[in-house]
Design a protein around this motif. Structure first.
Motif, PDB file in Angstrom:
ATOM      1  N   ALA A   1       0.832  -1.206   0.000  1.00 12.82           N
ATOM      2  CA  ALA A   1       0.000   0.000   0.000  1.00 12.82           C
ATOM      3  C   ALA A   1       0.868   1.258   0.000  1.00 12.82           C
ATOM      4  O   ALA A   1       0.545   2.251  -0.670  1.00 12.82           O
ATOM      5  CB  ALA A   1      -0.913  -0.010   1.221  1.00 12.82           C
ATOM      6  N   GLU A   2       1.982   1.212   0.703  1.00 11.54           N
ATOM      7  CA  GLU A   2       2.883   2.364   0.749  1.00 11.54           C
ATOM      8  C   GLU A   2       3.516   2.620  -0.616  1.00 11.54           C
ATOM      9  O   GLU A   2       3.658   3.772  -1.045  1.00 11.54           O
ATOM     10  CB  GLU A   2       3.975   2.123   1.798  1.00 11.54           C
ATOM     11  CG  GLU A   2       3.449   2.121   3.227  1.00 11.54           C
ATOM     12  CD  GLU A   2       4.507   1.720   4.247  1.00 11.54           C
ATOM     13  OE1 GLU A   2       5.614   1.281   3.804  1.00 11.54           O
ATOM     14  OE2 GLU A   2       4.260   1.834   5.462  1.00 11.54           O
TER      15      GLU A   2
ATOM     16  N   ILE B   1       2.238   1.798  -3.578  1.00  9.65           N
ATOM     17  CA  ILE B   1       1.192   2.276  -4.485  1.00  9.65           C
ATOM     18  C   ILE B   1       0.936   3.759  -4.265  1.00  9.65           C
ATOM     19  O   ILE B   1       0.731   4.523  -5.212  1.00  9.65           O
ATOM     20  CB  ILE B   1      -0.101   1.455  -4.293  1.00  9.65           C
ATOM     21  CG1 ILE B   1       0.126   0.013  -4.748  1.00  9.65           C
ATOM     22  CG2 ILE B   1      -1.263   2.083  -5.050  1.00  9.65           C
ATOM     23  CD1 ILE B   1      -1.030  -0.918  -4.439  1.00  9.65           C
ATOM     24  N   GLU B   2       0.955   4.180  -3.008  1.00 12.44           N
ATOM     25  CA  GLU B   2       0.731   5.588  -2.679  1.00 12.44           C
ATOM     26  C   GLU B   2       1.916   6.454  -3.108  1.00 12.44           C
ATOM     27  O   GLU B   2       1.741   7.590  -3.573  1.00 12.44           O
ATOM     28  CB  GLU B   2       0.479   5.745  -1.182  1.00 12.44           C
ATOM     29  CG  GLU B   2       0.180   7.164  -0.746  1.00 12.44           C
ATOM     30  CD  GLU B   2      -0.119   7.275   0.735  1.00 12.44           C
ATOM     31  OE1 GLU B   2      -0.372   8.402   1.213  1.00 12.44           O
ATOM     32  OE2 GLU B   2      -0.091   6.227   1.421  1.00 12.44           O
ATOM     33  N   LYS B   3       3.124   5.918  -2.995  1.00 12.28           N
ATOM     34  CA  LYS B   3       4.328   6.690  -3.309  1.00 12.28           C
ATOM     35  C   LYS B   3       4.578   6.790  -4.806  1.00 12.28           C
ATOM     36  O   LYS B   3       5.062   7.815  -5.302  1.00 12.28           O
ATOM     37  CB  LYS B   3       5.539   6.038  -2.629  1.00 12.28           C
ATOM     38  CG  LYS B   3       6.819   6.832  -2.786  1.00 12.28           C
ATOM     39  CD  LYS B   3       7.959   6.188  -1.999  1.00 12.28           C
ATOM     40  CE  LYS B   3       9.240   6.991  -2.121  1.00 12.28           C
ATOM     41  NZ  LYS B   3      10.352   6.370  -1.354  1.00 12.28           N
TER      42      LYS B   3
ATOM     43  N   PRO C   1       2.216   6.322  -7.729  1.00  9.20           N
ATOM     44  CA  PRO C   1       0.926   6.058  -8.389  1.00  9.20           C
ATOM     45  C   PRO C   1       1.046   5.907  -9.902  1.00  9.20           C
ATOM     46  O   PRO C   1       0.289   5.158 -10.517  1.00  9.20           O
ATOM     47  CB  PRO C   1       0.081   7.278  -8.017  1.00  9.20           C
ATOM     48  CG  PRO C   1       1.072   8.353  -7.712  1.00  9.20           C
ATOM     49  CD  PRO C   1       2.230   7.645  -7.084  1.00  9.20           C
TER      50      PRO C   1
ATOM     51  N   TYR D   1      -3.077  -1.482 -11.372  1.00  7.36           N
ATOM     52  CA  TYR D   1      -3.830  -1.468 -10.118  1.00  7.36           C
ATOM     53  C   TYR D   1      -5.321  -1.455 -10.421  1.00  7.36           C
ATOM     54  O   TYR D   1      -5.802  -0.651 -11.222  1.00  7.36           O
ATOM     55  CB  TYR D   1      -3.439  -0.214  -9.339  1.00  7.36           C
ATOM     56  CG  TYR D   1      -4.153  -0.011  -8.032  1.00  7.36           C
ATOM     57  CD1 TYR D   1      -3.763  -0.710  -6.901  1.00  7.36           C
ATOM     58  CD2 TYR D   1      -5.190   0.911  -7.920  1.00  7.36           C
ATOM     59  CE1 TYR D   1      -4.394  -0.503  -5.682  1.00  7.36           C
ATOM     60  CE2 TYR D   1      -5.830   1.123  -6.709  1.00  7.36           C
ATOM     61  CZ  TYR D   1      -5.423   0.419  -5.601  1.00  7.36           C
ATOM     62  OH  TYR D   1      -6.047   0.619  -4.402  1.00  7.36           O
TER      63      TYR D   1
END
Length: 237
Positions: free
Chosen positions: A89-90, A92-94, A96, A107
């Motif tokens: 999750a980290e 994917i957030e960092k 995108p 995704y």
């Protein structure tokens, strides 16, 4: 269930099944990511069933079976899964941009859960090599289009994505026993077929009444026969 079939599949360190090795069934090979693949297929099936009316018998039966099997798969987590999910999750957030259609990682969501499809450089049509979920034809087309235009950026070294931890052989066996549908690879094939069938059933609008109504009284004899001892002779024609 039918654990002896797995004798033809290699096992890593006595704990893990070797992906791509024979399962003991002709033409069927050990799947590298059965848990995430099944969760995606089940989630996508449940999403599509929402287009059916609540009174649809097909929707009710498929939803019940799909949710039951989905709960079984969700309850069996590989070692280190929670830690992996947090790191995923980290990333994917960092990054995108690395998880857009046509990038290294795609995704997407299904059944309220999120999945990442990892690019397979070896074959355009191979679905299982690095699979977490399955890629649609539209996603493949977007990837090919970017490749042809030469505008694709390689994020693999930047993101350094790690696949979901694998299930142990004993966990896969537990899932197979609870589902009772053969090997986990057979269960995946059934889930893939059901996902495709939902589209066909929706297109046919199976919840609607048939266009040609049966003649009045067509089934009266059979309805009466259910309440008799079975000795009654059918009416003369």
């Amino acid at each position: 269930m039918r654990n002896t079939i797995r004798l033809l599949a290699s096992v890593k360190s006595g704990r893990y099944l070797e992906a791509g090795n024979p399962t003991g069934l002709t033409g069927l090979f050990t799947h590298p990511a059965p848990r995430s693949t099944l969760l995606y297929l089940y989630g996508a099936t449940l999403d599509k069933l929402k287009a059916f009316p609540d009174h649809s018998v097909y929707r009710q039966s498929v939803e019940a079976l799909t949710r039951h099997r989905m709960q079984i798969i969700e309850s069996i987590k590989p070692e280190g899964y929670d830690e992996w999910a947090k790191k995923a999750a980290e990333k994917i957030e960092k990054f995108p941009e690395a998880f857009q259609p046509g990038a290294n990682y795609n995704y997407k969501s299904a059944g309220g859960q999120h999945f990442v499809t990892v690019e397979d450089k070896g074959s355009e049509d191979q679905e299982w090599t690095s699979l977490e979920g399955t890629r649609t034809s539209e996603e493949k087309a977007a990837e090919v289009a970017l490749l042809r235009k030469g505008r694709r950026q390689d994020y693999s070294k930047v993101v350094n994505w790690e696949p979901e931890p694998p299930l142990e052989a004993s966990q896969i066996s537990e899932a197979e026993n609870q589902i009772g549908g053969g090997l986990i690879e057979e269960v995946i094939q059934v889930a893939e077929g059901e996902l495709k069938l939902v589209d066909t059933m929706a297109e046919s609008k199976v919840w609607e009444d048939i266009e040609e109504k049966p003649p009045q009284g067509q089934w009266d004899y059979f309805a009466r026969d259910q309440h008799t001892s079975g000795t009654q002779e059918p009416p003369n024609k």
